[in-house]
Design a protein around this motif. Structure first.
Motif, PDB file in Angstrom:
ATOM      1  N   UNK A   3      61.976  45.559 -24.572  1.00 49.51           N
ATOM      2  CA  UNK A   3      62.305  44.130 -24.521  1.00 49.51           C
ATOM      3  C   UNK A   3      62.218  43.465 -25.892  1.00 49.51           C
ATOM      4  N   UNK A   4      61.544  44.098 -26.842  1.00 48.64           N
ATOM      5  CA  UNK A   4      61.492  43.574 -28.213  1.00 48.64           C
ATOM      6  C   UNK A   4      62.699  44.125 -28.972  1.00 48.64           C
ATOM      7  N   UNK A   5      63.579  43.242 -29.393  1.00 52.85           N
ATOM      8  CA  UNK A   5      64.823  43.658 -30.035  1.00 52.85           C
ATOM      9  C   UNK A   5      64.733  43.669 -31.557  1.00 52.85           C
ATOM     10  N   UNK A   6      63.853  42.829 -32.130  1.00 51.60           N
ATOM     11  CA  UNK A   6      63.755  42.744 -33.589  1.00 51.60           C
ATOM     12  C   UNK A   6      62.393  42.173 -33.956  1.00 51.60           C
ATOM     13  N   UNK A   7      61.991  42.433 -35.214  1.00 49.49           N
ATOM     14  CA  UNK A   7      60.741  41.921 -35.763  1.00 49.49           C
ATOM     15  C   UNK A   7      61.068  41.019 -36.948  1.00 49.49           C
ATOM     16  N   UNK A   8      60.413  39.871 -37.013  1.00 51.41           N
ATOM     17  CA  UNK A   8      60.550  38.950 -38.140  1.00 51.41           C
ATOM     18  C   UNK A   8      59.185  38.807 -38.809  1.00 51.41           C
ATOM     19  N   UNK A   9      59.155  38.911 -40.132  1.00 49.78           N
ATOM     20  CA  UNK A   9      57.918  38.760 -40.898  1.00 49.78           C
ATOM     21  C   UNK A   9      58.097  37.613 -41.886  1.00 49.78           C
ATOM     22  N   UNK A  10      57.112  36.721 -41.944  1.00 46.05           N
ATOM     23  CA  UNK A  10      57.181  35.572 -42.842  1.00 46.05           C
ATOM     24  C   UNK A  10      55.780  35.263 -43.375  1.00 46.05           C
ATOM     25  N   UNK A  11      55.699  34.379 -44.360  1.00 45.22           N
ATOM     26  CA  UNK A  11      54.423  33.975 -44.932  1.00 45.22           C
ATOM     27  C   UNK A  11      54.119  32.528 -44.615  1.00 45.22           C
ATOM     28  N   UNK A  12      52.841  32.223 -44.425  1.00 48.08           N
ATOM     29  CA  UNK A  12      52.412  30.848 -44.146  1.00 48.08           C
ATOM     30  C   UNK A  12      52.147  30.098 -45.442  1.00 48.08           C
ATOM     31  N   UNK A  13      52.180  28.775 -45.372  1.00 48.34           N
ATOM     32  CA  UNK A  13      51.745  27.938 -46.478  1.00 48.34           C
ATOM     33  C   UNK A  13      52.833  27.378 -47.350  1.00 48.34           C
ATOM     34  N   UNK A  14      54.049  27.913 -47.266  1.00 45.92           N
ATOM     35  CA  UNK A  14      55.166  27.357 -48.007  1.00 45.92           C
ATOM     36  C   UNK A  14      55.256  27.718 -49.476  1.00 45.92           C
ATOM     37  N   UNK A  15      54.327  28.530 -50.005  1.00 38.95           N
ATOM     38  CA  UNK A  15      54.364  28.870 -51.427  1.00 38.95           C
ATOM     39  C   UNK A  15      54.664  30.345 -51.675  1.00 38.95           C
ATOM     40  N   UNK A  16      54.359  31.199 -50.701  1.00 45.16           N
ATOM     41  CA  UNK A  16      54.497  32.636 -50.937  1.00 45.16           C
ATOM     42  C   UNK A  16      54.829  33.366 -49.649  1.00 45.16           C
ATOM     43  N   UNK A  17      55.628  34.411 -49.794  1.00 47.26           N
ATOM     44  CA  UNK A  17      55.775  35.393 -48.720  1.00 47.26           C
ATOM     45  C   UNK A  17      54.550  36.300 -48.751  1.00 47.26           C
ATOM     46  N   UNK A  18      54.358  37.006 -49.861  1.00 47.83           N
ATOM     47  CA  UNK A  18      53.172  37.838 -50.069  1.00 47.83           C
ATOM     48  C   UNK A  18      53.078  38.147 -51.551  1.00 47.83           C
ATOM     49  N   UNK A  19      51.967  37.748 -52.170  1.00 46.19           N
ATOM     50  CA  UNK A  19      51.795  37.922 -53.611  1.00 46.19           C
ATOM     51  C   UNK A  19      51.395  39.338 -53.988  1.00 46.19           C
ATOM     52  N   UNK A  20      51.297  40.234 -52.995  1.00 45.61           N
ATOM     53  CA  UNK A  20      50.987  41.630 -53.276  1.00 45.61           C
ATOM     54  C   UNK A  20      49.764  42.091 -52.533  1.00 45.61           C
ATOM     55  N   UNK A  21      49.360  43.335 -52.820  1.00 45.11           N
ATOM     56  CA  UNK A  21      48.105  43.819 -52.271  1.00 45.11           C
ATOM     57  C   UNK A  21      46.942  43.103 -52.938  1.00 45.11           C
ATOM     58  N   UNK A  22      45.839  43.019 -52.240  1.00 40.51           N
ATOM     59  CA  UNK A  22      44.669  42.322 -52.771  1.00 40.51           C
ATOM     60  C   UNK A  22      43.963  43.237 -53.772  1.00 40.51           C
ATOM     61  N   UNK A  23      44.586  43.405 -54.950  1.00 40.08           N
ATOM     62  CA  UNK A  23      44.080  44.356 -55.939  1.00 40.08           C
ATOM     63  C   UNK A  23      42.754  43.910 -56.537  1.00 40.08           C
ATOM     64  N   UNK A  24      42.500  42.617 -56.531  1.00 36.40           N
ATOM     65  CA  UNK A  24      41.199  42.152 -57.025  1.00 36.40           C
ATOM     66  C   UNK A  24      40.076  42.696 -56.148  1.00 36.40           C
ATOM     67  N   UNK A  25      40.292  42.676 -54.826  1.00 41.19           N
ATOM     68  CA  UNK A  25      39.292  43.232 -53.914  1.00 41.19           C
ATOM     69  C   UNK A  25      39.161  44.734 -54.111  1.00 41.19           C
ATOM     70  N   UNK A  26      40.294  45.413 -54.333  1.00 39.97           N
ATOM     71  CA  UNK A  26      40.255  46.861 -54.555  1.00 39.97           C
ATOM     72  C   UNK A  26      39.444  47.177 -55.811  1.00 39.97           C
ATOM     73  N   UNK A  27      39.710  46.433 -56.896  1.00 36.36           N
ATOM     74  CA  UNK A  27      39.014  46.692 -58.160  1.00 36.36           C
ATOM     75  C   UNK A  27      37.514  46.459 -58.035  1.00 36.36           C
ATOM     76  N   UNK A  28      37.120  45.563 -57.167  1.00 33.23           N
ATOM     77  CA  UNK A  28      35.704  45.256 -57.011  1.00 33.23           C
ATOM     78  C   UNK A  28      34.956  46.202 -56.101  1.00 33.23           C
ATOM     79  N   UNK A  29      35.692  47.086 -55.408  1.00 28.56           N
ATOM     80  CA  UNK A  29      35.048  47.988 -54.437  1.00 28.56           C
ATOM     81  C   UNK A  29      35.571  49.407 -54.574  1.00 28.56           C
ATOM     82  N   UNK A  30      35.858  49.846 -55.799  1.00 30.69           N
ATOM     83  CA  UNK A  30      36.512  51.136 -56.008  1.00 30.69           C
ATOM     84  C   UNK A  30      35.777  52.294 -55.349  1.00 30.69           C
ATOM     85  N   UNK A  31      34.481  52.376 -55.535  1.00 32.77           N
ATOM     86  CA  UNK A  31      33.712  53.516 -55.033  1.00 32.77           C
ATOM     87  C   UNK A  31      32.880  53.164 -53.803  1.00 32.77           C
TER      88      UNK A  31
END
Length: 353
Positions: free
Chosen positions: A47-75
């Motif tokens: 019954x699901x014919x298509x998927x739509x993806x969008x961003x909230x807030x009106x400024x960005x779709x997605x600014x990328x992966x949260x690399x700051x969080x990754x850098x802070x928790x590498x190990x």
């Protein structure tokens, strides 16, 4: 339920809203883990014919992966798990991209505002990429000591001429007209009509042809022309200067070109991580002859190798934490990055990668 990813269905339409507006909808591990199973479930529901993806807030779709969080928790292990955070994040992000790349139903990304890095992974692999006049598109990873991942090794070499090499190395930004010329975007729709697009897709007659054809027909009623592409105006220079297989050759070609554009581009490359530049160029050249799935495996190896290098932490510090924009790269020059150092990034990981 994850409040950072809103999931709903509207009749035949499944709707995803990335909901971290204060972080420009940057993708974290929790969001990945919410989105992946939802997409798998919808793929199996007739019954699901298509998927739509969008961003909230009106400024960005997605600014990328949260690399700051990754850098802070590498190990650091993922809470309650044994696996290091950086390994889990990249593996699960790339698996999500792979699911989107092979998705059996129309996957419509409404790309309004900022879309960088991981945002391209959430959009470029889908069947329909709708951009607006507010688009700001980029793969800026060489400026943070990383490489253009999320399938960049597959889609950048498939942009016209050497434009993907140029964008992958410099991180330069594009607008809607550029995105259409590159082949990243499939349609351009004005920002203030995006809600109407969602309504029209939800109300569409899905019995009138294939689901992909229905989506394309609905979107055609909303499209508008963006005007000429500024990037295309430099296509000749880009193709001449970025054809080399060594970063040093590209810099020499830019110097020989001698135009203001070439000098500005040369200066931009001079600010990037030398290691990132050399590994990225090798990645893009190899990606020309690889399938998407082969590229995904290669990029996972690269992600883990970059996590063990000093430039990633330093790039995040300089660009996102202290914001002094003065990274101290190590090695600091292209000459210090040996060919064997570059090739080591591409070597297989331990069994089970």
């Amino acid at each position: 339920m994850n409040p950072d990813v809103l999931l709903e269905t509207r009749g035949p339409l499944a709707l995803v809203t990335l909901n971290r507006p204060k972080a420009h909808n940057a993708l974290d591990l929790g969001m990945i883990r919410a989105l992946h199973p939802a997409l798998e479930e919808w793929a199996g529901r007739p019954e699901v014919k298509a998927v739509v993806v969008r961003g909230a807030g009106g400024r960005a779709f997605c600014a990328g992966g949260d690399v700051r969080a990754v850098a802070g928790t590498l190990d650091t292990p993922v809470p309650g798990e044994q696996e290091p955070f950086s390994r889990a994040f990249f593996r699960e992000e790339y698996r999500l991209n792979q699911l989107i790349h092979h998705y059996p139903k129309p996957y419509v990304a409404l790309v309004d505002g900022i879309c960088m890095g991981g945002g391209l992974g959430l959009s470029r692999h889908g069947s329909h990429r709708v951009v607006t006049e507010r688009l700001l598109l980029a793969m800026p990873e060489t400026g943070i000591g990383l490489f253009p991942d999320v399938g960049g090794g597959w889609f950048l070499p498939r942009f016209p001429g050497e434009s993907g090499t140029y964008l992958g190395l410099t991180g330069n930004r594009c607008g809607a007209a550029d995105a259409l010329w590159l082949g990243y975007a499939t349609q351009r729709v004005k920002h203030d009509r995006l809600d109407a697009v969602v309504d029209a897709l939800a109300a569409a007659d899905w019995g009138g042809g294939s689901a992909h054809a229905v989506v394309s027909r609905v979107l055609s009623d909303f499209t508008s022309e963006p005007g000429p592409s500024p990037l295309a105006a430099h296509a000749g220079e880009i193709d001449r200067c970025f054809a080399g297989n060594r970063v040093e050759e590209i810099l020499e070609a830019l110097a020989a070109e001698g135009t203001p554009w070439a000098e500005e581009t040369r200066a931009t490359l001079g600010r990037m991580s030398p290691t990132s530049l050399k590994v990225t160029l090798r990645q893009l050249r190899l990606g020309r002859g690889m399938s998407y799935d082969e590229v995904a495996a290669m990029e996972y190896r690269l992600s883990q190798r970059f996590m063990s290098q000093p430039d990633f932490r330093e790039g995040i510090r300089a660009v996102l934490v202290d914001k002094d924009q003065k990274p101290q790269w190590n090695p600091s020059t292209l000459a210090e990055v040996r060919d064997e150092d570059v090739e080591a990034f591409f070597a297989p990981l331990a069994p089970g990668e």
